[in-house]
Design a protein around this motif. Structure first.
Motif, short mmCIF file in Angstrom:
data_model
loop_
_atom_site.label_atom_id
_atom_site.label_comp_id
_atom_site.label_asym_id
_atom_site.label_seq_id
_atom_site.Cartn_x
_atom_site.Cartn_y
_atom_site.Cartn_z
N GLY A 86 13.06 -1.72 33.64
CA GLY A 86 13.93 -0.76 33.89
C GLY A 86 15.01 -0.93 32.99
O GLY A 86 16.32 -0.53 33.35
N ALA A 87 14.98 -0.96 31.67
CA ALA A 87 16.22 -1.00 30.59
C ALA A 87 15.69 -0.55 29.48
O ALA A 87 14.47 -0.77 28.97
N VAL A 88 16.58 0.12 28.71
CA VAL A 88 16.30 0.12 27.41
C VAL A 88 16.47 -1.11 26.53
O VAL A 88 17.44 -1.95 26.78
N VAL A 89 15.52 -1.53 25.59
CA VAL A 89 15.38 -2.64 24.99
C VAL A 89 15.33 -2.62 23.40
O VAL A 89 15.69 -3.75 22.91
N ASP A 90 15.19 -1.22 23.04
CA ASP A 90 15.29 -1.28 21.41
C ASP A 90 15.36 -0.03 21.02
O ASP A 90 15.35 1.12 21.95
N VAL A 91 15.64 0.14 19.71
CA VAL A 91 15.66 1.75 19.19
C VAL A 91 14.81 1.61 18.05
O VAL A 91 14.46 0.47 17.14
N ALA A 92 13.72 2.59 18.17
CA ALA A 92 12.77 2.45 16.78
C ALA A 92 12.81 4.05 16.36
O ALA A 92 13.12 5.13 16.76
N ARG A 93 12.16 4.03 15.12
CA ARG A 93 12.04 5.44 14.54
C ARG A 93 10.57 5.71 14.36
O ARG A 93 9.77 5.05 13.97
N ILE A 94 10.32 6.93 14.88
CA ILE A 94 8.73 7.37 14.74
C ILE A 94 8.65 8.14 13.42
O ILE A 94 9.60 9.22 13.09
N THR A 95 7.83 7.69 12.70
CA THR A 95 7.65 8.21 11.14
C THR A 95 6.49 9.07 11.05
O THR A 95 6.35 9.94 10.19
N ASP A 96 5.67 9.09 11.99
CA ASP A 96 4.38 9.90 11.97
C ASP A 96 4.20 10.17 13.41
O ASP A 96 4.00 9.21 14.20
N PRO A 112 20.52 -1.25 31.54
CA PRO A 112 19.69 -0.72 32.56
C PRO A 112 19.90 0.67 32.33
O PRO A 112 20.65 1.47 31.89
N ALA A 113 18.49 1.58 32.51
CA ALA A 113 18.24 2.90 32.69
C ALA A 113 17.16 3.22 33.50
O ALA A 113 16.44 2.69 33.72
N ARG A 114 17.38 4.30 34.41
CA ARG A 114 16.63 4.99 35.15
C ARG A 114 15.53 5.93 34.45
O ARG A 114 15.83 6.45 33.61
N GLY A 115 14.38 5.80 34.69
CA GLY A 115 13.19 6.28 34.22
C GLY A 115 13.12 7.84 34.44
O GLY A 115 13.79 8.48 35.27
N GLN A 116 13.00 8.52 33.19
CA GLN A 116 13.00 10.25 33.57
C GLN A 116 11.53 10.55 32.67
O GLN A 116 10.64 9.67 32.37
N VAL A 117 11.33 11.95 33.11
CA VAL A 117 10.11 12.45 32.64
C VAL A 117 10.55 12.50 30.99
O VAL A 117 11.49 12.54 30.35
N VAL A 118 9.18 12.12 30.00
CA VAL A 118 9.42 12.18 28.67
C VAL A 118 9.01 13.22 28.12
O VAL A 118 8.20 13.96 28.51
N PRO A 119 9.62 13.59 26.82
CA PRO A 119 11.06 12.94 26.54
C PRO A 119 11.96 13.58 27.21
O PRO A 119 12.22 14.58 27.57
N TRP A 120 13.02 13.04 27.30
CA TRP A 120 14.42 13.31 27.79
C TRP A 120 15.71 12.81 26.79
O TRP A 120 15.49 11.95 25.93
N LYS A 121 16.59 13.58 27.14
CA LYS A 121 17.96 13.40 26.28
C LYS A 121 18.84 12.49 27.06
O LYS A 121 19.00 12.90 28.06
N PRO A 122 19.07 11.35 26.50
CA PRO A 122 19.73 10.20 27.11
C PRO A 122 21.25 10.64 27.32
O PRO A 122 21.82 11.49 26.55
N SER A 123 21.89 10.22 28.30
CA SER A 123 23.30 10.40 28.43
C SER A 123 24.16 10.00 27.20
O SER A 123 23.69 9.10 26.62
N LEU A 124 25.46 10.57 27.23
CA LEU A 124 26.38 9.97 26.03
C LEU A 124 26.66 8.50 26.32
O LEU A 124 26.79 7.61 25.62
N ASP A 125 27.02 8.17 27.97
CA ASP A 125 27.09 6.79 28.29
C ASP A 125 26.16 5.88 27.91
O ASP A 125 26.52 4.82 27.38
#
Length: 134
Positions: free
Chosen positions: A62-72, A107-120
């Motif tokens: 239940g948490a954001v664990v990393d940032v990644a770039r989709i290249t293709d 920590p982050a609550r799951g949402q339907v994907v893709p979704w735009k995360p809050s500014l917080d």
């Protein structure tokens, strides 16, 4: 930046072994936040490919664990070998690069994907990556 929730298969991305994520529909290229599911899928951990890749890692739910770039984003042509050992036949394959693990999962609550995360949520992620520039 979008957010892609997921099961224990996200942990091999952090380990640097998994560079392809499977999705039922195509996605645009660009930066995404990757997040683990609310619960840990124990049967998935017994999959040899996953088990050997994440051995010794602490699994967090239940948490954001990393940032990644989709290249293709592509599907393998019919009859062609898979583009990766992680690629599922018939799925859209998101090719990931520039994975940056967060020092502390957010920590982050799951949402339907893709979704735009809050500014917080974005603020809490980017505080941990002061040199990150999407």
């Amino acid at each position: 930046m979008h957010h892609a929730p997921g099961p224990p298969e996200k942990w091999p991305i952090l380990a640097g072994a998994k560079t392809v994520e499977n999705r039922p529909t195509p996605w645009r290229t660009g930066w995404v936040l990757l997040h683990t599911s609310k619960t840990i899928d124990q049967p998935a951990l017994r999959t040899p490919l996953i088990g050997r890749t994440i051995r010794g890692r602490e699994l967090i739910a239940g948490a954001v664990v990393d940032v990644a770039r989709i290249t293709d984003c592509h599907q393998d042509p019919d009859g062609a070998p898979p583009c990766s050992e992680w690629a599922h036949p018939g799925a859209w394959h998101l090719v990931l690069a520039d994975v940056q693990e967060l020092p502390l999962p957010v920590p982050a609550r799951g949402q339907v994907v893709p979704w735009k995360p809050s500014l917080d949520l974005l603020d809490r992620v980017f505080q941990q990556l002061p040199d990150f520039r999407p």
